[in-house]
Write an enzyme that holds these catalytic residues in place. Structure first.
Site, PDB file in Angstrom:
ATOM      1  N   THR A  84      10.189  -7.727 -12.747  1.00 30.52           N
ATOM      2  CA  THR A  84       9.493  -8.990 -12.995  1.00 30.52           C
ATOM      3  C   THR A  84       8.413  -9.187 -11.932  1.00 30.52           C
ATOM      4  O   THR A  84       8.652  -8.991 -10.741  1.00 30.52           O
ATOM      5  CB  THR A  84      10.504 -10.156 -12.986  1.00 30.52           C
ATOM      6  OG1 THR A  84      11.471  -9.875 -13.980  1.00 30.52           O
ATOM      7  CG2 THR A  84       9.835 -11.481 -13.286  1.00 30.52           C
ATOM      8  N   CYS A  91       4.176   4.904  21.054  1.00 32.63           N
ATOM      9  CA  CYS A  91       5.112   4.568  22.125  1.00 32.63           C
ATOM     10  C   CYS A  91       6.395   3.953  21.588  1.00 32.63           C
ATOM     11  O   CYS A  91       7.428   4.009  22.225  1.00 32.63           O
ATOM     12  CB  CYS A  91       4.481   3.610  23.118  1.00 32.63           C
ATOM     13  SG  CYS A  91       4.199   2.005  22.423  1.00 32.63           S
ATOM     14  N   GLY A 141       0.826  -1.209   0.000  1.00 29.68           N
ATOM     15  CA  GLY A 141       0.000   0.000   0.000  1.00 29.68           C
ATOM     16  C   GLY A 141       0.858   1.255   0.000  1.00 29.68           C
ATOM     17  O   GLY A 141       0.520   2.250  -0.651  1.00 29.68           O
TER      18      GLY A 141
HETATM   19  N1  PLP Z   1      -2.492   3.408   4.225  1.00 30.07           N
HETATM   20  C1  PLP Z   1      -3.212   3.020   5.284  1.00 30.07           C
HETATM   21  C2  PLP Z   1      -4.485   3.729   5.611  1.00 30.07           C
HETATM   22  C3  PLP Z   1      -2.761   1.964   6.078  1.00 30.07           C
HETATM   23  O1  PLP Z   1      -3.472   1.583   7.140  1.00 30.07           O
HETATM   24  C4  PLP Z   1      -1.551   1.313   5.732  1.00 30.07           C
HETATM   25  C5  PLP Z   1      -1.021   0.228   6.588  1.00 30.07           C
HETATM   26  O2  PLP Z   1      -1.287   0.165   7.769  1.00 30.07           O
HETATM   27  C6  PLP Z   1      -0.849   1.749   4.592  1.00 30.07           C
HETATM   28  C7  PLP Z   1      -1.347   2.797   3.863  1.00 30.07           C
HETATM   29  C8  PLP Z   1       0.419   1.091   4.158  1.00 30.07           C
HETATM   30  O3  PLP Z   1       0.164  -0.181   3.613  1.00 30.07           O
HETATM   31  P1  PLP Z   1       1.350  -1.273   3.513  1.00 30.07           P
HETATM   32  O4  PLP Z   1       1.569  -1.800   4.891  1.00 30.07           O
HETATM   33  O5  PLP Z   1       0.848  -2.309   2.574  1.00 30.07           O
HETATM   34  O6  PLP Z   1       2.538  -0.560   2.969  1.00 30.07           O
END
Ligand code: PLP
Length: 388
Positions: A236, A324, A71
């Site tokens: 790849t 924390c 993400g």
């Molecule tokens: N965006 C949000 C709202 C998330 O909660 C997270 C992960 O906790 C991410 C982006 C990042 O995703 P990833 O862990 O796949 O890099």
């Protein structure tokens, strides 16, 4: 000891069906999808199928799906990729409550000279849409606003937001890492230009994600090299994980309606059980516009970390809202942006459920949490005498 996993916004377990779908591509089907021979052709077909499955969960065209590593990469790709199409220092709009993947990317460009508007939120965690409208400028390159917040589950009105941004002719990205698979998303109905998906939030493995890029959206690739992913992301392909993400999306679509109703009922029962049995607790954020699986609860006068440790001893996994791990014990940026009072922000706990939770899990937490809170408050120097 009973294991109760209520930290599904951090990560989820791999669904057995997902693992099963991946296995052939970790064993006998190991060709390079770019190869012309049968070894390559077999895995290329699997990628095509997975692309269709991922596209289906947001009602996109498969050619609009680009596989990434996570993400965070998808968020980076959308923001960096848009800013870098512009010569000079374009303007960026985002919010103060984004995930670090968006926050840090916008901060990076701000430091390099891109003027950045950081939209605040109110006590309920909601944005002021007039402020959004007024923030848009002739040189705005991208507006990046998350759909659902990872800490509170709170959802912004993305359809309205997208319409405001598109009416001004600007590019709109939304971080849907916590949203995909939890609520229906239709990019044919909502004018979103780009969105981010992460496999490990919906029962696929860690290390796989996807970016939706609407046809015609200008975005520079982060990784240059071969022509994979329509020339938008070289390297790849991670075939087994791509297959896993496709399967996870198929399952999430299949289960969404039925399972989310069950998850929502469990989440509400957990929340009500805690509110009823513990004094001086509050739910953070707008309770109406939330993901069905998330609740963020503040237990006044005690540290979230202490609650987590005691829950962990009982086999319960949740997470806290204060940073924390940095050693600073600073409340999270989300709690601060919402103006949650210091004593409440420190005692905030996020419980996040998945389709694998059961009513017995919820009973286990409801049964034990009042005594944990009572014990910690007896030890806390912050409890005012009238609340003891
Ligand atoms: N965006 C949000 C709202 C998330 O909660 C997270 C992960 O906790 C991410 C982006 C990042 O995703 P990833 O862990 O796949 O890099």
């Amino acid at each position: 000891m009973r294991n109760v996993y209520l930290d599904n916004n951090a990560t989820t377990s791999i669904a057995p069906e997902v693992l099963e779908a991946m296995m052939p591509y970790l064993t006998e089907l190991w060709g390079n999808p770019s190869s012309m021979h049968t070894f390559g052709g077999q895995v290329h077909t699997a990628i095509d199928r997975a692309r269709e499955q991922v596209a289906a969960i947001i009602n996109a065209d498969p050619t609009e799906i680009i596989f990434t590593s996570c993400g965070s990469e998808s968020d980076n790709m959308a923001i960096r990729g848009s800013v870098e199409t512009v010569v000079g220092y374009p303007h960026i709009v985002t919010t103060r409550v984004e995930h670090a993947a968006v926050l840090a990317t916008c901060q990076y460009f701000e430091k390099r000279g891109c003027p950045t508007t950081w939209l605040g939120v109110d006590a309920q965690g909601q944005l002021n849409l007039d402020e959004l409208q007024q923030s848009l400028r002739h040189d705005t390159a991208i507006v990046s606003i998350m759909w659902a917040n990872n800490e509170t589950g709170l959802m912004f009105p993305i359809e309205q937001i997208a319409q405001i941004v598109k009416a001004a002719g600007k590019t709109f990205h939304t971080d849907t890492v916590q949203t995909v698979g939890k609520i229906p998303i239709d990019v044919r109905q909502i004018p979103i230009d780009m969105l981010a998906i992460s496999g490990h939030k919906l029962h696929a493995p860690k290390g796989i994600g996807a970016t939706y890029i609407r046809k015609g959206t200008r975005v520079n690739p982060l990784i240059l090299g071969g022509h994979q992913e329509f020339g938008k992301r070289a390297g790849t392909e991670n075939v087994p994980y791509i297959v896993g993400l496709g399967k996870a999306c198929e399952l999430a679509m299949k289960y969404m309606e039925e399972e989310n109703t069950r998850v929502l009922a469990m989440r509400d029962r957990l929340e009500e059980g805690i509110l009823r049995s513990c004094p001086d607790v509050r739910v953070n954020g707008d309770r109406k516009n939330r993901l069905p699986n998330t609740t963020n609860i503040s237990f006044e006068y005690i540290e979230g970390e202490s609650i987590l440790l005691m829950l962990d001893d009982l086999g319960v996994a949740a997470s806290s809202g204060s940073a924390c791990t940095s050693g600073s014990l600073e409340p999270s940026h989300v709690m601060r942006a919402m103006g949650v009072p210091f004593t409440a922000a420190h005692g905030s706990i996020r419980f996040s459920l998945s389709r694998y939770n059961t009513d017995d899990d919820i009973d286990h937490v409801i049964k034990h949490i009042p005594s944990i809170v009572k014990r910690l408050r007896e030890l806390s120097p912050f409890v005012p005498s009238q609340a003891k």
